[in-house]
Each structure stands twice: as structure tokens, then as C-alpha cells.
Design a protein around this motif. Sequence first.
Motif, PDB file in Angstrom:
ATOM      1  N   LYS A  28       0.842  -1.186   0.000  1.00  0.00           N
ATOM      2  CA  LYS A  28       0.000   0.000   0.000  1.00  0.00           C
ATOM      3  C   LYS A  28       0.884   1.245   0.000  1.00  0.00           C
ATOM      4  O   LYS A  28       1.723   1.433   0.880  1.00  0.00           O
ATOM      5  CB  LYS A  28      -0.914  -0.013   1.219  1.00  0.00           C
ATOM      6  CG  LYS A  28      -1.935   1.130   1.239  1.00  0.00           C
ATOM      7  CD  LYS A  28      -2.872   1.031   2.428  1.00  0.00           C
ATOM      8  CE  LYS A  28      -3.849  -0.129   2.271  1.00  0.00           C
ATOM      9  NZ  LYS A  28      -4.887  -0.118   3.342  1.00  0.00           N
ATOM     10  N   VAL A  29       0.689   2.105  -1.012  1.00  0.00           N
ATOM     11  CA  VAL A  29       1.440   3.361  -1.141  1.00  0.00           C
ATOM     12  C   VAL A  29       0.452   4.515  -1.063  1.00  0.00           C
ATOM     13  O   VAL A  29      -0.536   4.548  -1.805  1.00  0.00           O
ATOM     14  CB  VAL A  29       2.220   3.424  -2.470  1.00  0.00           C
ATOM     15  CG1 VAL A  29       2.977   4.753  -2.573  1.00  0.00           C
ATOM     16  CG2 VAL A  29       3.177   2.243  -2.598  1.00  0.00           C
ATOM     17  N   LEU A  30       0.718   5.464  -0.163  1.00  0.00           N
ATOM     18  CA  LEU A  30      -0.132   6.641  -0.027  1.00  0.00           C
ATOM     19  C   LEU A  30       0.660   7.868  -0.456  1.00  0.00           C
ATOM     20  O   LEU A  30       1.711   8.172   0.116  1.00  0.00           O
ATOM     21  CB  LEU A  30      -0.606   6.802   1.419  1.00  0.00           C
ATOM     22  CG  LEU A  30      -1.567   7.970   1.659  1.00  0.00           C
ATOM     23  CD1 LEU A  30      -2.919   7.705   1.007  1.00  0.00           C
ATOM     24  CD2 LEU A  30      -1.742   8.229   3.157  1.00  0.00           C
TER      25      LEU A  30
ATOM     26  N   THR B   1      -0.312  -1.913  -7.527  1.00  0.00           N
ATOM     27  CA  THR B   1      -1.761  -2.153  -7.571  1.00  0.00           C
ATOM     28  C   THR B   1      -2.537  -1.546  -6.407  1.00  0.00           C
ATOM     29  O   THR B   1      -3.765  -1.642  -6.375  1.00  0.00           O
ATOM     30  CB  THR B   1      -2.044  -3.669  -7.593  1.00  0.00           C
ATOM     31  OG1 THR B   1      -1.459  -4.259  -6.415  1.00  0.00           O
ATOM     32  CG2 THR B   1      -1.459  -4.314  -8.836  1.00  0.00           C
ATOM     33  N   ASN B   2      -1.822  -0.912  -5.466  1.00  0.00           N
ATOM     34  CA  ASN B   2      -2.504  -0.406  -4.270  1.00  0.00           C
ATOM     35  C   ASN B   2      -2.001   1.007  -3.948  1.00  0.00           C
ATOM     36  O   ASN B   2      -1.409   1.261  -2.899  1.00  0.00           O
ATOM     37  CB  ASN B   2      -2.252  -1.350  -3.095  1.00  0.00           C
ATOM     38  CG  ASN B   2      -3.268  -1.176  -1.978  1.00  0.00           C
ATOM     39  OD1 ASN B   2      -4.028  -0.215  -1.962  1.00  0.00           O
ATOM     40  ND2 ASN B   2      -3.267  -2.089  -1.026  1.00  0.00           N
ATOM     41  N   VAL B   3      -2.238   1.922  -4.880  1.00  0.00           N
ATOM     42  CA  VAL B   3      -1.758   3.300  -4.754  1.00  0.00           C
ATOM     43  C   VAL B   3      -2.950   4.231  -4.553  1.00  0.00           C
ATOM     44  O   VAL B   3      -3.935   4.166  -5.289  1.00  0.00           O
ATOM     45  CB  VAL B   3      -0.967   3.741  -6.000  1.00  0.00           C
ATOM     46  CG1 VAL B   3      -0.502   5.194  -5.865  1.00  0.00           C
ATOM     47  CG2 VAL B   3       0.216   2.815  -6.244  1.00  0.00           C
TER      48      VAL B   3
ATOM     49  N   ALA C  75      -0.454   3.016   5.574  1.00  0.00           N
ATOM     50  CA  ALA C  75       0.145   2.443   4.371  1.00  0.00           C
ATOM     51  C   ALA C  75       1.515   1.895   4.731  1.00  0.00           C
ATOM     52  O   ALA C  75       2.011   2.078   5.845  1.00  0.00           O
ATOM     53  CB  ALA C  75       0.249   3.500   3.276  1.00  0.00           C
ATOM     54  N   GLU C  76       2.112   1.211   3.777  1.00  0.00           N
ATOM     55  CA  GLU C  76       3.482   0.720   3.975  1.00  0.00           C
ATOM     56  C   GLU C  76       4.511   1.744   3.533  1.00  0.00           C
ATOM     57  O   GLU C  76       5.624   1.789   4.063  1.00  0.00           O
ATOM     58  CB  GLU C  76       3.663  -0.591   3.232  1.00  0.00           C
ATOM     59  CG  GLU C  76       2.846  -1.728   3.843  1.00  0.00           C
ATOM     60  CD  GLU C  76       2.674  -2.891   2.882  1.00  0.00           C
ATOM     61  OE1 GLU C  76       3.576  -3.758   2.850  1.00  0.00           O
ATOM     62  OE2 GLU C  76       1.648  -2.932   2.168  1.00  0.00           O
ATOM     63  N   LYS C  77       4.127   2.570   2.560  1.00  0.00           N
ATOM     64  CA  LYS C  77       5.000   3.648   2.088  1.00  0.00           C
ATOM     65  C   LYS C  77       4.161   4.917   1.936  1.00  0.00           C
ATOM     66  O   LYS C  77       3.033   4.875   1.448  1.00  0.00           O
ATOM     67  CB  LYS C  77       5.627   3.299   0.730  1.00  0.00           C
ATOM     68  CG  LYS C  77       6.607   2.133   0.765  1.00  0.00           C
ATOM     69  CD  LYS C  77       7.956   2.554   1.334  1.00  0.00           C
ATOM     70  CE  LYS C  77       8.982   1.446   1.212  1.00  0.00           C
ATOM     71  NZ  LYS C  77      10.312   1.831   1.732  1.00  0.00           N
TER      72      LYS C  77
END
Length: 429
Positions: A7-9, A30-32, A205-207
Amino acid sequence: MTSKDQKVLIIGTGTFGASTAYHLAKRGYTNVTCIDKWPYPSLDSAGYDINKIIRTEYDEPLYAEMALEAIQAWRDPMYTDIFHETGWILTTLGDPKAVTHLQKSYENLKNKGQAHNIDFVAGKDEITRHVPQLKNARDIDNWKGLWNKQAGWAHAANAIKKVADEAKAMGVTFISGAAGEMVALETSGDRVTGIKVRSGDVYAAEKYVLSTGAASPALLPELSTQLWSKCWTYGLLELTEEEAAQFKDMPVVLNHELGFFFEPSTEGRLIKICNEFPGYQWKQGTYTDEAGKGHKYSIPRYASEYPQDGIPKEAMDAIKNFISTVIPQFEGREIKGAKVCWCTDSPDAHYLIDTHPKYPGGELLLATGDSGHAFKMLPIIGKYIANALEGNFKPEWKYGNRKHLDSGRPGDEVKDLADVGIGERQARL
């Protein structure tokens, strides 16, 4: 190895944020998610504009190389009707710094095999050969500079919208309004655990990619040691259909001491005129460092929040002087839509694209410090930010002590808005 489903925010949907979302999606992430106070293109972004210069001249080899890469990308069919390769003319009345900048810029392009695109010009005859629309300019015989056919302008807001639209089509989620306006970091010890937004929600998120431009020091005051938020001014001149036809396809014209202007916009037949000066600050932020010492720093006073501000009288006078000198046939005409545009400078005019040192886990990536030369990189800058997210950093863009170098902007006094009739004093009226 970076996982493409992490997950990237991304915080901010201006030039850096939209381009990063696009390039991450192109790489298969795929998770932005992108968040911003405003729907894209963000109203507060420096890129929310009818036009911005696209050029290749830089006295810094890194940006000369990137600008050549970017202009190739601008020629992609994706930017049809957005990028206009009209060429441009970069001139000076003789300021030594400007002359040195021109010389170094030429050498960098020459070293890249691009000198054939450039013509040195001096005086009215040589300049009007490339830009006949300057035939009425006063004192133009004192101008000298470079003509470069490999340059022009792009409709900035439309370009950011196009990039964000493409990112959205590839699966990126965009959130705006109170649910998209960052108000604080959520942390636990030396880790970032989320972004708190105006609605009260917290996004984990992770990033995290902080691409908030001039608002960056206001959101994270410690960044005021790395960044200096400033604004510049512009006004719009409305032409008749006949006048607009005469200026259609005109190259961009910039004079180091006076300012710059573009061909008329297709919507409204508006010429944008920017006066050249070192910018204004609004020193309303307060930061207490680890030693307990207090610091004042500049934060944005966005036109979206203060539409009544307009621009300082001295800036309006400079725009009127530009008109009377460069396009005197329009002298005395009403200036419309005068506004400020906020950017954030770094001491050495390099971008700040690095992990935040306060959070050694590397989950928070700073992508800011445009230093007035980011929009032209819109098609490619997200690639470099994505590289940094994956651990590949450029040393020039690292967080830390940077030398204060000449930015190339004219003048050396950055005034406070409160000292030119806007902001603090005006609020007390």
C-alpha cells in the motif's frame, strides 16, 4: 525487493504527486492512493496554471539531461493539444549572472549534441526574426540572449489532469475534500503509522510519499531547515480575436530583468505575464528545534484561501512596466486574474527526494523542493521518485546540509507579504 502490491499513499496531487502515481501504476503497483484537499489538479499546486515554460537550458548538467529526456516525453501523443513546441527566447539586459547562466546552459546542451537547436541573438533585428511580435518593444536593441527552437509551453493544469486521469485508469485511487486533506503524521516512536486527515480519518500504508510542495514546511515544520516556501506573481491580459491571431504560435519570451509571457490561451484569449523578482515569503510559521530554539519560517498564503489578496502593488506595477516595455500596444489595458503562485526552494535549487531521517524505517519519502523548475519534468519526474521509493536515490536530492548557491532568480531581497500590504497588516485593517 519492493512488493508491487504494498500500500502506497501519496499526499498531494500536483506535479510530483500525479507523476509519481502515474509511474507507479505503469510499473504495476496495484494499491496506490493519492490524497489532496482539492480534486486533481490541486488548486494549490504550482502546476495549477494555464501555462508553464518547457525548456532545456540548465547550467546544472543533471537537469539539462533530465530536461532533454522530458521534452522527448512531452512529444508523446498523450500530450497532444497540451504541449506547444513554439520555441522560446531567453534574454537579458546584461546582468552578469544571467550571462553566465546562458553560457553554461549552452555548453551543457552543446555537450549533449543539441547546439544546433540554438541561435545567439542580440538587438532588434535578430530577435524579431524569431519573434516578430516584439517589433514594438522598447529598448530591445539592448537585449541579448539565446533562441532555442526545442522549447515551448504546456497547459499546466490540463497536463496534470491528463497524467492523473491515466493513473486513475490504471487503478490509482484519488481522495479529495476533508477526507483528503492531511493535517498531521501519526507516529509511534520512530515509525510513521498513518496520515491523519481533516475528516478525522487516519490512512495507514506501507509507504508514504509527501509531495505537498510549498505546504511541506507547514505540515512538517522541521522541513523549514531544508525548504523555503515563496510565491511569485502574474496577471492576465485579455486580447481581441484579431490581436490573439497575431500572437498565435508566438515563442515564449523571457527577459531576465523584466519577466516573461506566452502566446494567448485558447480559452479566453489571455496572455499570462509574470514579472521577474526573487519571490515573496509569508513568515508566519513557528518551529522549535531540538535545542529549544524557536525559528520563524515561511508558509503558503494560497489564493484559493485568500482570493481577495490579489498581488502587491509593486508586483502589479512591474507587470505594467513589462507591458509598456515589451508589448506597449497594450499599455493601459486592464490586468485581470492577478494571483500568486507558491513554490518551495531548496538552498541549492536541487529537489528534495529522500527518506525522512527522523524515521529510519524509510517508510516516509519526501518528494518536494521544486525550486521553480519541476513542472517541465512532469512526464518523467515520477519515474525518479518511484526509483527513490524502491531505494535508488540521487545524491543531489538527499536531505541534509546543502550549500546556498545562486538560484538564477533576479535580485536578492525576498520581501514578506506583510511588508507589501498583504497578509498580516491587511488582516488588521
